[in-house]
Write an enzyme that holds these catalytic residues in place. Sequence first.
Site, short mmCIF file in Angstrom:
data_model
loop_
_atom_site.label_atom_id
_atom_site.label_comp_id
_atom_site.label_asym_id
_atom_site.label_seq_id
_atom_site.Cartn_x
_atom_site.Cartn_y
_atom_site.Cartn_z
N ASP A 95 -9.90 62.24 16.23
CA ASP A 95 -9.84 62.73 14.97
C ASP A 95 -10.08 61.70 13.77
OD1 ASP A 95 -7.57 61.44 15.62
OD2 ASP A 95 -6.26 62.93 14.94
N HIS A 96 -9.83 60.42 14.24
CA HIS A 96 -10.02 59.17 13.29
C HIS A 96 -11.26 58.81 13.03
CE1 HIS A 96 -5.66 59.60 13.31
NE2 HIS A 96 -5.57 58.52 12.61
N ASP A 160 0.65 57.17 16.65
CA ASP A 160 0.50 57.47 15.33
C ASP A 160 1.70 57.71 14.42
OD1 ASP A 160 -2.27 58.42 13.54
OD2 ASP A 160 -0.28 59.01 12.85
N ARG A 448 -0.64 58.76 2.35
CA ARG A 448 -0.40 57.35 1.99
C ARG A 448 -1.52 57.04 0.91
NH1 ARG A 448 0.29 55.21 8.08
NH2 ARG A 448 2.46 55.77 7.95
N SER A 643 1.25 52.27 9.43
CA SER A 643 0.71 52.95 10.58
C SER A 643 1.47 52.45 11.75
CB SER A 643 -1.03 52.60 10.46
OG SER A 643 -1.32 52.28 11.69
N ARG A 645 -0.65 51.51 14.43
CA ARG A 645 -1.84 50.54 14.77
C ARG A 645 -1.42 49.36 15.38
NH1 ARG A 645 -4.75 50.19 9.27
NH2 ARG A 645 -4.10 52.36 9.33
C1 MIC Z 1 -2.52 56.24 9.24
O1 MIC Z 1 -2.45 57.42 8.87
O2 MIC Z 1 -2.47 55.40 8.51
C2 MIC Z 1 -3.07 56.41 10.83
C3 MIC Z 1 -4.49 55.98 10.42
O3 MIC Z 1 -3.10 57.46 11.27
C4 MIC Z 1 -2.46 55.48 11.51
C5 MIC Z 1 -2.89 55.26 12.88
C6 MIC Z 1 -4.02 54.18 13.11
O4 MIC Z 1 -4.19 53.29 12.36
O5 MIC Z 1 -4.82 54.41 14.02
C7 MIC Z 1 -1.14 55.88 11.85
O6 MIC Z 1 -0.42 56.70 11.03
O7 MIC Z 1 -0.25 55.41 12.44
FE1 SF4 Z 2 -5.31 61.07 9.89
FE2 SF4 Z 2 -3.12 59.58 9.41
FE3 SF4 Z 2 -4.42 60.55 7.37
FE4 SF4 Z 2 -2.77 62.11 9.20
S1 SF4 Z 2 -2.06 60.58 7.73
S2 SF4 Z 2 -4.98 62.64 8.30
S3 SF4 Z 2 -3.23 60.94 10.97
S4 SF4 Z 2 -5.15 59.06 8.87
#
Ligand code: MIC
Ligand code: SF4
Length: 758
Positions: A95-96, A160, A448, A643, A645
Site C-alpha cells: 500500500d505504501h 505500522d 499526520r 511512525s 518505521r
Molecule cells: C505513517 O503513517 O507514518 C506510516 C508511513 O504508515 C508509518 C509506517 C512507515 O513509515 O512505513 C507508520 O505509521 O508507522
Molecule cells: Fe498509509 Fe500511514 Fe497514511 Fe495510514 S497513516 S494511509 S498507513 S501512510
Amino acid sequence: MIFDFEMIDSCYKLLDSKILEIRKKLNRPLSLSEKVLYSHVYPQNQIKPFKRGTDYVDFMPDRVAMQDATAQMAILQFMMAGKDTTAVPASVHCDHLILAQSGAVEDLKTAGIVNKEVYEFLSSVCNKYDIGFWNPGAGIIHQIVLENYAFPGGMMIGTDSHTPNAGGLGMIAIGVGGADAVDVLAGMGWELKFPNVIGIKLSGKLSGWTSAKDIILKISGLLTVKGGTGNIIEYFGEGAESLSCTGKATICNMGAETGATCSIFGFDNSMIDYLKATGRKEIADLAIKNRNHLVADPEIYANPEKYFDQYFEINLSELEPYINGPFTPDLATPISQMKTAVIKNNWPENVEVGLIGSCTNSSYEDISRAASVVKNALDQKLVAKSEFTVTPGSEQIRSIAERDGFLELFREFGAEVFANACGPCIGQWARKDSDNKRVNTIIHSFNRNFAKRNDANPNTNAFVASPEIVTAIAISGKLTFNPVTDTLINSEGKEIKLAEPKGFDLPPKGFGVIDGGYQKPDHGKNGEKIIINSDSDRLQLLAPFKEWDGNDFLNLPLLIKAKGKCTTDHISMAGYWLKYRGHLQNISENYMIGAVNYFNDQTNNILNQVTGLNDTVPRIARFYRDSGTGSAVAGEENFGEGSSREHAAMEPRYLGVKVVLVKSFARIHETNLKKQGVLTLTFQNKNDFNKIKEDDRIDISGLKNFMPGKQLTVNLNHLDGTKEKFPANHSYNESQIEWFKAGSALNIIRKSNKKNVT
Ligand code: MIC
Ligand code: SF4
C-alpha cells in the site's frame, strides 16, 4: 471467506476459562483492556497481578500484519531467524509504495513496474513462509485488516503505527517495529510494558457536521502528541455504542497521534453489524456468546474514576467539528474559532487542495457523507474552489463507492480518484505545479501533518479534519469557512448554505463480492527461491550488527543535537525515500536529514568536528563510523514520534551512532532503537540538554554495570578542556540489556536458532 477461522474459534473456546483464571488471580473488576491483555499473556501460567505502567510482560498476539514499506525490513530480519514458517497467521499489504500521480489505473500500472522487484520479493517470501499477501491496489493495511482479520477480544501487532485501527472491532492492536514482529513470527513472547489505561466515556450522540473524526481530533488536543504514551485508551458509554464500527476504527487509528499504545472499544451491536456485513457472521455469533468478556466489568463503568489511570468524559451532543494543525496533529481548533485562529497565527487562508480518504477515513460512511456534501453542492450550483482528491482505503470500498455512484459524483466535481493506497498521506503524491518552498495550505482527512510529509514542501501548512469538513472547505476554498454557520455564493450569484452531510454506516446494497487482490500462500510448494541481487538498489540482505565490546563509550563526537520536534519523518523521511526501505545502506542516506540542527537552525547541515567543515548528517555519521569513533545524538521531547518505521533506528545503528540521549522518547521508536542495539538514554534533568555543545565529545560510563533502574553517567568533554557530568536515566529491563550486549535483539534469536538461512 473467513480467514483463520480455526484460530479465532479456539481463542473464543479458551476465553471463558482464561477469564476465570484471571479473575482468580486478580480478584477485582477488570477493564476490557486488561481482559484482552491478560488473556494473551505468554505463557498463560505466568499470569499474576501486573503493575500497570511498570512491569514488562510477554504476550503472544494472535496475528501479525505488515505493510510493504516496513515488511521488507521485518522479513529480511525474519529470514535471519532461520524459521520455516511463521508461528502465528500473518499478512503483508502492498500500500505504501504506490505514487499518486495520474489516477488509480495509471498509477497502479506504474507501481507494478517501478516496484516490481520489491513486490516479487514480498510475494515469494510470503509464499515461502505461509504469509497472506495482498497485492498493490487491494488497499491500505488497516482497512484490509478491519474488513478481513480483526475480531473482538483478539490481540495483534502490526508494523505500522496505525495498527490500532482494529480497536474499532474490539481488538488490542499495537503498532511495532519489524524486530518486534520477528519475535512474534518466530514464536517468542512479545514484550511490552503493561500499559496504563485511560478511560474515556462518550455520552450523547453525534449530529450534523460532527463525526467520529472530531472526537479524536478533540482528544489529540486534550492529550497532545505524547499524553497517551504508555496507555491504552478504552472507550465506553452510550455515545460509544452509537458510533458505527468504522467510526470507532477512525478514533482508534488516529489515537496513535497521542502516543497511545492502542485504543479499544467494547463489543456492541455496531460490531455485530459490521462483521455480518463483511461476511463474518460466524465470528459475530462467537463474539455474542462471549459478550461479557468483550466489555469491561460493570463495576468499571459504574466507577470509572476509581479504576482507570486517567478518566475523561466527552459529550458528543455538544461536540463541534475540529480542524487540527498545521505541522502537528494535536493543535486542535474548534471550527467556530478558526476565523480568529487563522488571523492570530497568520495561517494562509486560501486552501489549495482538499484530500479525503486514507487508512483512517475511507469507510463507506466517510465516503457516503462526503459524497452527500458534494451532491448538495452540485445541486446548488456550487463549484469547488480548491483541488480535491479521493484515496479509497480498499478495493472493497472503492468498488462499492463506484457501484453506488459516489466516485462518479466526485469526478463530476473535478476530483482526482487515486489508487487504494497511502498515496498523498505519506508523500507519495506527485503534486502538480508545486514549487518546493511556496507557502500554502492544504487540508486532509489523514492522521499526520508533520512538515514536508505530504508533498516535501516545508511551507505547506497541512490541516487535518473529517472528510465532510475537508469537502466543505474544498468547496469554499477557505480555511475559515464554517459550514455550520456560513453561506457561500453559487455560480448564479445566489447565497447558499450547504446541507448537513448524510451517509450510511454500512452499504445498503451490501459489500458485494470482489476480487480483492489476495494471494493465498502455498507454503513454498512451488519451491520458491528468494533471490536478492547483490547489485539491487532496492533490496539488500542484512548483516548482523556487532556485539557490544564490553567497554564504556568514550569520546563520541556529537553528531547532531536536534532542536524541537523530531519525528520519525524527520529522522527517516518517507516520500522519495520509500523506495529504499529494503536497502539499509541506501536508506541510511536520509538519516536525520529533516532534523533541525540546534546550533544553526538548519536541516542536514552539521559540523564535522574533525575537519571543522559543515556537511550533511549521513556523510558525517559515516565519517565518524569509518574513523572508528562512532557518534552520539541528542534530542528533545517525544523523540521519534509518529511512525513505527524501524529504519529510523536501523540507520543510526548502521551509521555508527552509539547512543541517543533525549528529553523523552516515543514508545515505538525507543523500542526500535533498543532492539537494534543503540543505547537509549533520557536526561534526568532536562536542562542538561542545554549543556551539550556543538563540538562536544561525549562519554557514557557505567555500562559495565548496566542494570535495570541504575542510572548511567554522561560526561561532556568540551573543546576548551572543561568537562561537565550528569546522570542519565534508561528504561532497560534485564532482557533488553541483553539485546544491547548482543548488538541487537535479533542476534539473540539468531544464536538460539543456529540453522542456516536462505
Ligand atoms: C505513517 O503513517 O507514518 C506510516 C508511513 O504508515 C508509518 C509506517 C512507515 O513509515 O512505513 C507508520 O505509521 O508507522
Ligand atoms: Fe498509509 Fe500511514 Fe497514511 Fe495510514 S497513516 S494511509 S498507513 S501512510
